[in-house]
Each structure stands twice: as C-alpha cells, then as structure tokens.
Design a protein around this motif. Structure first.
Motif, PDB file in Angstrom:
ATOM      1  N   SER A  50     -72.213  15.980 -25.754  1.00  0.00           N
ATOM      2  CA  SER A  50     -72.993  16.146 -24.399  1.00  0.00           C
ATOM      3  C   SER A  50     -72.475  15.068 -23.383  1.00  0.00           C
ATOM      4  CB  SER A  50     -74.603  15.852 -24.797  1.00  0.00           C
ATOM      5  OG  SER A  50     -74.635  14.686 -25.094  1.00  0.00           O
ATOM      6  N   CYS A  51     -71.401  14.504 -23.546  1.00  0.00           N
ATOM      7  CA  CYS A  51     -70.946  13.239 -22.772  1.00  0.00           C
ATOM      8  C   CYS A  51     -69.347  13.202 -22.782  1.00  0.00           C
ATOM      9  CB  CYS A  51     -71.350  12.057 -22.774  1.00  0.00           C
ATOM     10  SG  CYS A  51     -71.006  11.507 -24.442  1.00  0.00           S
ATOM     11  N   ASP A  52     -68.726  12.865 -21.816  1.00  0.00           N
ATOM     12  CA  ASP A  52     -67.341  12.445 -22.084  1.00  0.00           C
ATOM     13  C   ASP A  52     -67.176  11.032 -22.784  1.00  0.00           C
ATOM     14  OD1 ASP A  52     -66.428  14.492 -20.486  1.00  0.00           O
ATOM     15  OD2 ASP A  52     -66.748  13.612 -18.592  1.00  0.00           O
ATOM     16  N   VAL A  53     -66.532  11.050 -23.876  1.00  0.00           N
ATOM     17  CA  VAL A  53     -66.375   9.899 -24.601  1.00  0.00           C
ATOM     18  C   VAL A  53     -65.183   9.123 -24.111  1.00  0.00           C
ATOM     19  CG1 VAL A  53     -65.799   9.061 -27.131  1.00  0.00           C
ATOM     20  CG2 VAL A  53     -67.229  11.163 -26.582  1.00  0.00           C
ATOM     21  N   PRO A  54     -65.054   8.022 -24.080  1.00  0.00           N
ATOM     22  CA  PRO A  54     -63.949   6.982 -23.731  1.00  0.00           C
ATOM     23  C   PRO A  54     -63.121   6.938 -24.603  1.00  0.00           C
ATOM     24  CG  PRO A  54     -65.898   5.695 -24.133  1.00  0.00           C
ATOM     25  CD  PRO A  54     -66.435   7.089 -24.239  1.00  0.00           C
ATOM     26  N   SER A  55     -61.989   6.332 -23.955  1.00  0.00           N
ATOM     27  CA  SER A  55     -60.580   6.327 -25.036  1.00  0.00           C
ATOM     28  C   SER A  55     -60.847   5.302 -25.941  1.00  0.00           C
ATOM     29  CB  SER A  55     -59.363   6.036 -24.015  1.00  0.00           C
ATOM     30  OG  SER A  55     -59.639   4.679 -23.385  1.00  0.00           O
ATOM     31  N   ALA A  56     -61.657   4.551 -25.780  1.00  0.00           N
ATOM     32  CA  ALA A  56     -62.085   3.446 -26.928  1.00  0.00           C
ATOM     33  C   ALA A  56     -62.723   4.038 -28.133  1.00  0.00           C
ATOM     34  CB  ALA A  56     -62.801   2.318 -26.390  1.00  0.00           C
ATOM     35  N   GLY A  57     -63.053   5.483 -27.897  1.00  0.00           N
ATOM     36  CA  GLY A  57     -64.016   5.858 -28.999  1.00  0.00           C
ATOM     37  C   GLY A  57     -65.318   5.784 -29.142  1.00  0.00           C
ATOM     38  N   VAL A  58     -65.887   5.650 -30.327  1.00  0.00           N
ATOM     39  CA  VAL A  58     -67.422   5.696 -30.500  1.00  0.00           C
ATOM     40  C   VAL A  58     -67.490   4.406 -31.419  1.00  0.00           C
ATOM     41  CG1 VAL A  58     -68.002   8.024 -29.967  1.00  0.00           C
ATOM     42  CG2 VAL A  58     -67.437   7.258 -32.519  1.00  0.00           C
ATOM     43  N   VAL A  59     -68.734   3.858 -31.251  1.00  0.00           N
ATOM     44  CA  VAL A  59     -69.342   2.786 -32.259  1.00  0.00           C
ATOM     45  C   VAL A  59     -70.642   3.193 -32.532  1.00  0.00           C
ATOM     46  CG1 VAL A  59     -69.943   1.078 -30.222  1.00  0.00           C
ATOM     47  CG2 VAL A  59     -69.425   0.384 -32.439  1.00  0.00           C
ATOM     48  N   ALA A  60     -70.897   2.818 -33.602  1.00  0.00           N
ATOM     49  CA  ALA A  60     -72.539   2.890 -34.105  1.00  0.00           C
ATOM     50  C   ALA A  60     -72.642   1.771 -35.354  1.00  0.00           C
ATOM     51  CB  ALA A  60     -72.656   4.185 -35.000  1.00  0.00           C
ATOM     52  N   ALA A  61     -74.009   1.457 -35.344  1.00  0.00           N
ATOM     53  CA  ALA A  61     -74.404   0.517 -36.534  1.00  0.00           C
ATOM     54  C   ALA A  61     -75.418   1.428 -37.133  1.00  0.00           C
ATOM     55  CB  ALA A  61     -75.114  -0.651 -35.729  1.00  0.00           C
ATOM     56  N   SER A  62     -75.705   1.120 -38.600  1.00  0.00           N
ATOM     57  CA  SER A  62     -76.297   1.890 -39.344  1.00  0.00           C
ATOM     58  C   SER A  62     -76.628   1.365 -40.665  1.00  0.00           C
ATOM     59  CB  SER A  62     -75.273   3.250 -39.829  1.00  0.00           C
ATOM     60  OG  SER A  62     -75.892   4.059 -40.784  1.00  0.00           O
ATOM     61  N   GLY A  63     -77.732   1.801 -41.342  1.00  0.00           N
ATOM     62  CA  GLY A  63     -78.026   1.495 -42.704  1.00  0.00           C
ATOM     63  C   GLY A  63     -77.009   2.261 -43.549  1.00  0.00           C
ATOM     64  N   GLY A  64     -76.331   3.149 -42.992  1.00  0.00           N
ATOM     65  CA  GLY A  64     -75.443   3.921 -43.996  1.00  0.00           C
ATOM     66  C   GLY A  64     -75.419   5.516 -43.430  1.00  0.00           C
ATOM     67  N   ASN A  65     -76.563   6.144 -43.465  1.00  0.00           N
ATOM     68  CA  ASN A  65     -76.477   7.633 -43.288  1.00  0.00           C
ATOM     69  C   ASN A  65     -75.969   7.862 -41.952  1.00  0.00           C
ATOM     70  OD1 ASN A  65     -77.533   8.544 -45.528  1.00  0.00           O
ATOM     71  ND2 ASN A  65     -79.494   8.381 -45.233  1.00  0.00           N
ATOM     72  N   HIS A  66     -76.312   7.212 -40.847  1.00  0.00           N
ATOM     73  CA  HIS A  66     -76.198   7.449 -39.521  1.00  0.00           C
ATOM     74  C   HIS A  66     -74.622   7.184 -39.263  1.00  0.00           C
ATOM     75  CE1 HIS A  66     -75.998   7.560 -35.261  1.00  0.00           C
ATOM     76  NE2 HIS A  66     -75.699   6.314 -35.040  1.00  0.00           N
ATOM     77  N   GLY A  67     -74.111   6.056 -40.038  1.00  0.00           N
ATOM     78  CA  GLY A  67     -72.817   5.614 -39.703  1.00  0.00           C
ATOM     79  C   GLY A  67     -71.958   6.620 -40.632  1.00  0.00           C
ATOM     80  N   ALA A  68     -72.203   7.466 -41.565  1.00  0.00           N
ATOM     81  CA  ALA A  68     -71.559   8.422 -42.187  1.00  0.00           C
ATOM     82  C   ALA A  68     -71.577   9.671 -41.170  1.00  0.00           C
ATOM     83  CB  ALA A  68     -72.007   8.839 -43.617  1.00  0.00           C
ATOM     84  N   ALA A  69     -72.765   9.936 -40.636  1.00  0.00           N
ATOM     85  CA  ALA A  69     -72.820  11.138 -39.615  1.00  0.00           C
ATOM     86  C   ALA A  69     -72.148  10.878 -38.434  1.00  0.00           C
ATOM     87  CB  ALA A  69     -74.234  11.517 -39.384  1.00  0.00           C
ATOM     88  N   ALA A  99     -67.225  -5.378 -25.589  1.00  0.00           N
ATOM     89  CA  ALA A  99     -65.774  -5.963 -25.488  1.00  0.00           C
ATOM     90  C   ALA A  99     -64.784  -4.737 -25.508  1.00  0.00           C
ATOM     91  CB  ALA A  99     -65.394  -6.452 -26.925  1.00  0.00           C
ATOM     92  N   THR A 100     -65.022  -3.601 -25.936  1.00  0.00           N
ATOM     93  CA  THR A 100     -64.034  -2.382 -25.855  1.00  0.00           C
ATOM     94  C   THR A 100     -64.153  -1.328 -24.989  1.00  0.00           C
ATOM     95  OG1 THR A 100     -64.923  -1.236 -27.590  1.00  0.00           O
ATOM     96  CG2 THR A 100     -63.566  -3.145 -28.348  1.00  0.00           C
ATOM     97  N   GLY A 101     -65.427  -0.936 -24.526  1.00  0.00           N
ATOM     98  CA  GLY A 101     -65.879  -0.068 -23.673  1.00  0.00           C
ATOM     99  C   GLY A 101     -66.117   1.246 -24.612  1.00  0.00           C
ATOM    100  N   ALA A 102     -66.230   1.198 -26.002  1.00  0.00           N
ATOM    101  CA  ALA A 102     -66.497   2.235 -26.888  1.00  0.00           C
ATOM    102  C   ALA A 102     -67.795   2.603 -26.586  1.00  0.00           C
ATOM    103  CB  ALA A 102     -66.319   1.863 -28.466  1.00  0.00           C
ATOM    104  N   MET A 103     -68.187   3.962 -26.737  1.00  0.00           N
ATOM    105  CA  MET A 103     -69.493   4.595 -26.636  1.00  0.00           C
ATOM    106  C   MET A 103     -70.473   4.330 -27.696  1.00  0.00           C
ATOM    107  SD  MET A 103     -70.668   8.182 -25.612  1.00  0.00           S
ATOM    108  CE  MET A 103     -70.726   9.004 -26.950  1.00  0.00           C
ATOM    109  N   GLN A 104     -71.685   3.582 -27.540  1.00  0.00           N
ATOM    110  CA  GLN A 104     -72.630   3.448 -28.676  1.00  0.00           C
ATOM    111  C   GLN A 104     -73.254   4.545 -28.865  1.00  0.00           C
ATOM    112  OE1 GLN A 104     -74.352   1.268 -31.371  1.00  0.00           O
ATOM    113  NE2 GLN A 104     -73.712  -0.061 -29.983  1.00  0.00           N
ATOM    114  N   ILE A 105     -73.258   5.101 -30.290  1.00  0.00           N
ATOM    115  CA  ILE A 105     -74.293   6.369 -30.856  1.00  0.00           C
ATOM    116  C   ILE A 105     -75.443   5.702 -31.552  1.00  0.00           C
ATOM    117  CG2 ILE A 105     -74.444   8.362 -32.241  1.00  0.00           C
ATOM    118  CD1 ILE A 105     -71.304   8.576 -31.909  1.00  0.00           C
ATOM    119  N   HIS A 106     -76.518   5.472 -30.882  1.00  0.00           N
ATOM    120  CA  HIS A 106     -77.467   4.743 -31.307  1.00  0.00           C
ATOM    121  C   HIS A 106     -78.193   5.761 -32.398  1.00  0.00           C
ATOM    122  CE1 HIS A 106     -81.356   2.439 -31.997  1.00  0.00           C
ATOM    123  NE2 HIS A 106     -80.799   1.664 -31.325  1.00  0.00           N
ATOM    124  N   ALA A 107     -78.418   4.816 -33.506  1.00  0.00           N
ATOM    125  CA  ALA A 107     -79.277   5.867 -34.636  1.00  0.00           C
ATOM    126  C   ALA A 107     -80.326   6.579 -34.498  1.00  0.00           C
ATOM    127  CB  ALA A 107     -79.295   4.730 -35.703  1.00  0.00           C
TER     128      ALA A 107
END
Length: 305
Positions: free
Chosen positions: A59-78, A133-141
C-alpha cells in the motif's frame, strides 16, 4: 477512518499473496456446545501476521533501505516473508524471549536478523533506532492502520466463508488482530478479548481507562507479550468483554487441540479456546461461539533439523 472500506481494499490488495485459511465446525474439548474455528495458524509463516505485513508493503512506496520490524517472532517472520516475496530487503529485531524455534523460522526465510536481550519493547527500541539511522520503513506489529486493516481481512474472509457465530473469541497481544476484528465487525457480533493473566495489556488498559505499561511473562509471552496495548486497539475496544486465563488453562487447551483434532498450535493459538475450556467465558444458552486459532509456531519445533 472508514475501516470497512480500508479492509475491503486490503483484501483486494493482498489477494494471491496470502492463504484463504479453512474453517471447521466441531464439538469436544469438554464443552456442551459446538464451536466454529478459523485455522489462521495455517497462514503463511504460521500466523495471521502475513496479512498485515503484505498490506503494509503493497500500500506504499518502500524506500531503497527496505523494511524493518520488531517482533516477538510471528510478526518478524511474516514481515520477512512478505519482503522476500516482493523482492525487498528486511531487517528484523526480535527479543531473546522469541525462542529458538521462531528465531530459526526468521533465519530460514533469509532476513537480516538481530536478537536483542530482554523482551519485545527492547526489540522495538532498536528497530526504531535502525529506522532513524537508515530510512528503512517500519512495519509495526500491531499499532498502524495498514497493519490493522490487513488483519481485518481475516474476519471479512471468515464472514464470506459463512461465519454463523454470535460471539468470536480472540487472543490479544498488542491488539492488531482484535482491532481488525472490531474494525470489520463493528458490533454485528460480540467480540471477546482473551489474554493470559501474566500478559494482559488490553485488560489493564480497559481497567485503567488508558493504555498502561504491564509486566509480561508466561507461556504465551513470545506472541502475546506486548508491554502496552496499541492506541488503535484501545480506541476500538471500548466496552468489549475482556477475560484472563492462567497459563495452565492455555497449556490444557493447546494439548486438547492436538489430542482431539490433531491441530498443533503454539500457546497463543490455544488462548481463545482456553477461555471456554476453563470457564473464563461462559456463553449464554443458545449463544453460538467461534474461536480464532491465531498461531502455530510451536516451540520446540517437533520437526526442526
């Protein structure tokens, strides 16, 4: 926000990227009434989380730095799975409490993974630092509109499959899944929030009248162990029924799902059923009840290696 239209758009957006998960009708588990179950633990990477991850990235343009996510496990895998499917780099932070099974799952997907000492909140702090630090896009859990809309597609799908229940029981961690349910159902069915006694961010917030920090522990903490409920969930959850279950009841429900239906699920996936089995939620006579089985990443993985 018009949640119905957002969720309908998300469903179109992620079509072909996620599984349509099955629904069963069953009896048993020591209960004297039938149950509907949606088996969302059969989703990609073993939980509903792929829905929110794909909706966010599509649903958005992802920056060249890619994506970043914090997770207890399941969200990170997804998030890692969705990023790989779309050809995007992913940086995932998980706490040590995620456990070796979920850590191995993320590593197997191929994401750049950092394991952080402590709990989910510590991983989120480092993910935010990486984002800055990188400009990566956060995918919140859980506490982002695109995540909530993606999780809401589970319930739009379930209704299209013929959901008959008056009441749906849903396990709660940070609140993205139950927020999606509330956003889609909008009072058409009763939604019951089920949390472990030792990881109960929503229940604590409802009692306090605002999101508050809670201590998290217990057998489901690596999936349901959010320290604070999401603001979106809290806003949608006013007036809902919230119940707590002990770890012993979760373990009993987890074992029953395997013994009675050969469904191998993680503790979080058994938490909603636990509320019925231990009596934390007692339906009225004639009340039709459904439970969502939300996650299947059991630890230790019985087939690892």
């Amino acid at each position: 926000m018009n949640w119905k239209s957002e969720i309908a758009a998300a469903a179109e957006r992620i079509k072909g990227h996620v599984q349509v998960t099955p629904v069963i009708e069953t009896r048993g588990f020591g209960l004297d009434f039938p149950l509907e179950m949606k088996l969302e633990h059969m989703q990609h990477t073993g939980s509903f989380k792929a829905r929110g991850a794909f909706n966010t990235l599509l649903s958005c343009d992802v920056p060249s730095a890619g994506v970043v996510a914090a997770s207890g496990g399941n969200h990170g895998a997804a998030a890692a799975f969705a990023a790989r499917a779309l050809g995007l780099p992913a940086k995932i932070f998980v706490p040590e409490m995620a456990g070796p099974s979920k850590i191995a799952l993320i590593e197997g997907i191929g994401a750049d993974l950092t394991v952080v000492p402590g709990e989910y909140a510590n991983a989120l702090q480092q993910a935010r630092a990486h984002e800055a630090a990188t400009g990566a896009m956060q995918i919140h859990a859980y506490d982002a509109p695109a995540t909530v809309a993606g999780q809401g597609t589970c319930f739009a799908e379930w209704e299209a499959q013929g959901l008959q229940a008056d009441t749906v029981l849903i396990a709660v961690g940070g609140g993205g899944l139950i927020a999606g349910a509330l956003a889609w159902l909008q009072g058409a069915r009763k939604v019951v929030a089920v949390e472990p006694e030792t990881s109960c961010a929503l229940n604590a917030a409802l009692r306090a009248g605002a999101p508050v920090d809670v201590q998290v522990s217990g057998i489901a903490a690596n999936a349901l162990g959010a320290r604070r409920i999401g603001e979106i969930c809290f806003g949608l959850a006013q007036g809902i029924t919230s119940v707590l279950v002990p770890d012993e009841a979760i373990a009993t429900a987890q074992r029953a799902l395997w013994q009675e239906r050969r469904l191998l699920v993680e503790p979080a996936g058994a938490t909603a059923l636990a509320a019925l089995m231990c009596g934390a939620y007692r339906p009225e006579p004639g009340e039709k009840v459904a439970v969502l089985i939300c996650g299947g990443n059991i630890a230790p993985d019985p087939f690892a290696g």
